[in-house]
Design a protein around this motif. Structure first.
Motif, PDB file in Angstrom:
ATOM      1  N   GLU A  67     -43.312  18.456   9.759  1.00  0.00           N
ATOM      2  CA  GLU A  67     -43.520  18.537   7.670  1.00  0.00           C
ATOM      3  C   GLU A  67     -42.848  20.086   7.563  1.00  0.00           C
ATOM      4  O   GLU A  67     -42.669  20.105   6.616  1.00  0.00           O
ATOM      5  N   GLU A  68     -43.678  21.426   7.771  1.00  0.00           N
ATOM      6  CA  GLU A  68     -43.164  22.964   7.930  1.00  0.00           C
ATOM      7  C   GLU A  68     -41.747  22.215   7.498  1.00  0.00           C
ATOM      8  O   GLU A  68     -40.888  23.322   7.089  1.00  0.00           O
ATOM      9  N   GLU A  69     -40.940  22.204   9.453  1.00  0.00           N
ATOM     10  CA  GLU A  69     -39.942  22.368   9.697  1.00  0.00           C
ATOM     11  C   GLU A  69     -38.349  21.391   8.460  1.00  0.00           C
ATOM     12  O   GLU A  69     -37.696  22.583   7.935  1.00  0.00           O
ATOM     13  N   GLU A  70     -39.470  20.724   8.366  1.00  0.00           N
ATOM     14  CA  GLU A  70     -38.044  19.911   7.290  1.00  0.00           C
ATOM     15  C   GLU A  70     -38.572  20.582   5.565  1.00  0.00           C
ATOM     16  O   GLU A  70     -37.230  20.810   5.367  1.00  0.00           O
ATOM     17  N   ARG A  71     -39.440  21.265   5.604  1.00  0.00           N
ATOM     18  CA  ARG A  71     -39.689  22.321   4.481  1.00  0.00           C
ATOM     19  C   ARG A  71     -38.662  22.813   4.160  1.00  0.00           C
ATOM     20  O   ARG A  71     -37.671  23.503   3.665  1.00  0.00           O
ATOM     21  N   ALA A  72     -38.221  23.773   5.441  1.00  0.00           N
ATOM     22  CA  ALA A  72     -37.590  25.051   5.624  1.00  0.00           C
ATOM     23  C   ALA A  72     -36.435  24.242   5.313  1.00  0.00           C
ATOM     24  O   ALA A  72     -35.547  25.728   5.296  1.00  0.00           O
ATOM     25  N   ARG A  73     -36.656  23.828   6.522  1.00  0.00           N
ATOM     26  CA  ARG A  73     -34.828  23.240   6.523  1.00  0.00           C
ATOM     27  C   ARG A  73     -34.219  22.532   4.925  1.00  0.00           C
ATOM     28  O   ARG A  73     -32.481  23.251   4.690  1.00  0.00           O
ATOM     29  N   THR A  74     -34.682  22.285   3.786  1.00  0.00           N
ATOM     30  CA  THR A  74     -34.521  21.954   2.651  1.00  0.00           C
ATOM     31  C   THR A  74     -34.360  23.780   2.261  1.00  0.00           C
ATOM     32  O   THR A  74     -33.213  23.562   1.139  1.00  0.00           O
ATOM     33  N   PHE A  75     -35.183  24.449   1.637  1.00  0.00           N
ATOM     34  CA  PHE A  75     -35.258  25.456   1.208  1.00  0.00           C
ATOM     35  C   PHE A  75     -34.333  26.410   2.011  1.00  0.00           C
ATOM     36  O   PHE A  75     -33.358  26.688   0.921  1.00  0.00           O
ATOM     37  N   PHE A  76     -34.503  26.218   2.536  1.00  0.00           N
ATOM     38  CA  PHE A  76     -32.715  27.440   3.528  1.00  0.00           C
ATOM     39  C   PHE A  76     -31.455  26.816   3.416  1.00  0.00           C
ATOM     40  O   PHE A  76     -30.486  27.579   3.548  1.00  0.00           O
ATOM     41  N   LYS A  77     -31.523  25.285   3.591  1.00  0.00           N
ATOM     42  CA  LYS A  77     -30.510  24.946   3.270  1.00  0.00           C
ATOM     43  C   LYS A  77     -29.471  25.470   2.384  1.00  0.00           C
ATOM     44  O   LYS A  77     -27.986  25.805   2.148  1.00  0.00           O
ATOM     45  N   GLY A  78     -29.866  26.088   1.113  1.00  0.00           N
ATOM     46  CA  GLY A  78     -29.086  26.469  -0.167  1.00  0.00           C
ATOM     47  C   GLY A  78     -28.467  27.729   0.388  1.00  0.00           C
ATOM     48  O   GLY A  78     -28.474  28.429  -0.257  1.00  0.00           O
ATOM     49  N   ILE A  79     -29.641  28.744   1.152  1.00  0.00           N
ATOM     50  CA  ILE A  79     -29.235  30.277   1.357  1.00  0.00           C
ATOM     51  C   ILE A  79     -28.365  30.336   2.705  1.00  0.00           C
ATOM     52  O   ILE A  79     -27.441  31.936   2.008  1.00  0.00           O
ATOM     53  N   CYS A  80     -28.837  29.379   3.207  1.00  0.00           N
ATOM     54  CA  CYS A  80     -27.929  30.211   5.020  1.00  0.00           C
ATOM     55  C   CYS A  80     -26.909  28.699   4.830  1.00  0.00           C
ATOM     56  O   CYS A  80     -27.203  27.759   5.190  1.00  0.00           O
ATOM     57  N   GLU A  81     -25.369  29.108   5.265  1.00  0.00           N
ATOM     58  CA  GLU A  81     -24.378  28.295   5.115  1.00  0.00           C
ATOM     59  C   GLU A  81     -24.739  26.796   6.039  1.00  0.00           C
ATOM     60  O   GLU A  81     -25.142  26.206   5.765  1.00  0.00           O
ATOM     61  N   SER A  82     -25.580  27.435   7.430  1.00  0.00           N
ATOM     62  CA  SER A  82     -24.758  26.379   8.482  1.00  0.00           C
ATOM     63  C   SER A  82     -26.751  26.354   8.391  1.00  0.00           C
ATOM     64  O   SER A  82     -27.162  25.285   9.087  1.00  0.00           O
ATOM     65  N   GLY A  83     -27.701  26.586   7.892  1.00  0.00           N
ATOM     66  CA  GLY A  83     -29.284  25.798   7.665  1.00  0.00           C
ATOM     67  C   GLY A  83     -29.834  26.924   8.536  1.00  0.00           C
ATOM     68  O   GLY A  83     -28.997  27.653   8.762  1.00  0.00           O
ATOM     69  N   PRO A  84     -30.713  26.962   8.021  1.00  0.00           N
ATOM     70  CA  PRO A  84     -31.790  27.914   8.674  1.00  0.00           C
ATOM     71  C   PRO A  84     -31.537  27.321  10.545  1.00  0.00           C
ATOM     72  O   PRO A  84     -31.371  26.403  11.171  1.00  0.00           O
ATOM     73  N   GLU A  85     -31.994  28.788  11.618  1.00  0.00           N
ATOM     74  CA  GLU A  85     -32.290  28.309  13.049  1.00  0.00           C
ATOM     75  C   GLU A  85     -33.695  28.579  13.415  1.00  0.00           C
ATOM     76  O   GLU A  85     -34.292  29.640  12.566  1.00  0.00           O
TER      77      GLU A  85
END
Length: 125
Positions: free
Chosen positions: A1-19
């Motif tokens: 769940e934490e990984e999905e929250r990070a992906r959702t949050f950082f998608k708007g900040i990082c062009e390609s999403g988080p690594e």
């Protein structure tokens, strides 16, 4: 769940999403070090942490997926060694700001990263 929250949050900040370096042998100190040398703006580290006998540690992984109680000093040294440190490090790891005891307030990982050149560090007690 934490990984999905990070992906959702950082998608708007990082062009390609988080690594994301997740469990299963990729959340290693070597993996983090490699990414930092590649140039990272934001580090969001979620792991167990502690300060014992004045030594901050992170519970990371070894390549085989087993537990690595890594001394935080290795991460701090990597930050010192990179050409450009991350602009923000968020430490969602226990005691990364110390245990609350004044004796370990400056030896904890968060203050050490700030002293190593990270302009903004968010850490936990």
């Amino acid at each position: 769940e934490e990984e999905e929250r990070a992906r959702t949050f950082f998608k708007g900040i990082c062009e390609s999403g988080p690594e994301i370096l997740a469990s299963g042998g990729s959340a290693t100190l070597a993996g983090i070090t490699q990414r930092l040398h590649g140039g990272i703006d934001i580090v969001y580290l979620i792991c167990h942490g502690s300060v014992r006998e004045g030594v901050p540690r992170l519970m990371l992984e070894k390549e085989d997926g087993s537990i690595d109680f890594a001394e935080a000093a290795a991460l701090v040294q990597t930050v010192r060694d990179v050409d450009t440190p991350p602009g923000l490090v968020v430490l969602a790891s226990c005691q990364s700001a110390g245990s609350g005891a004044s004796a370990d307030a400056l030896v904890a990982l968060g203050p050490q990263l700030a002293a190593a050149g990270v302009p903004a560090v968010v850490a936990m007690q």
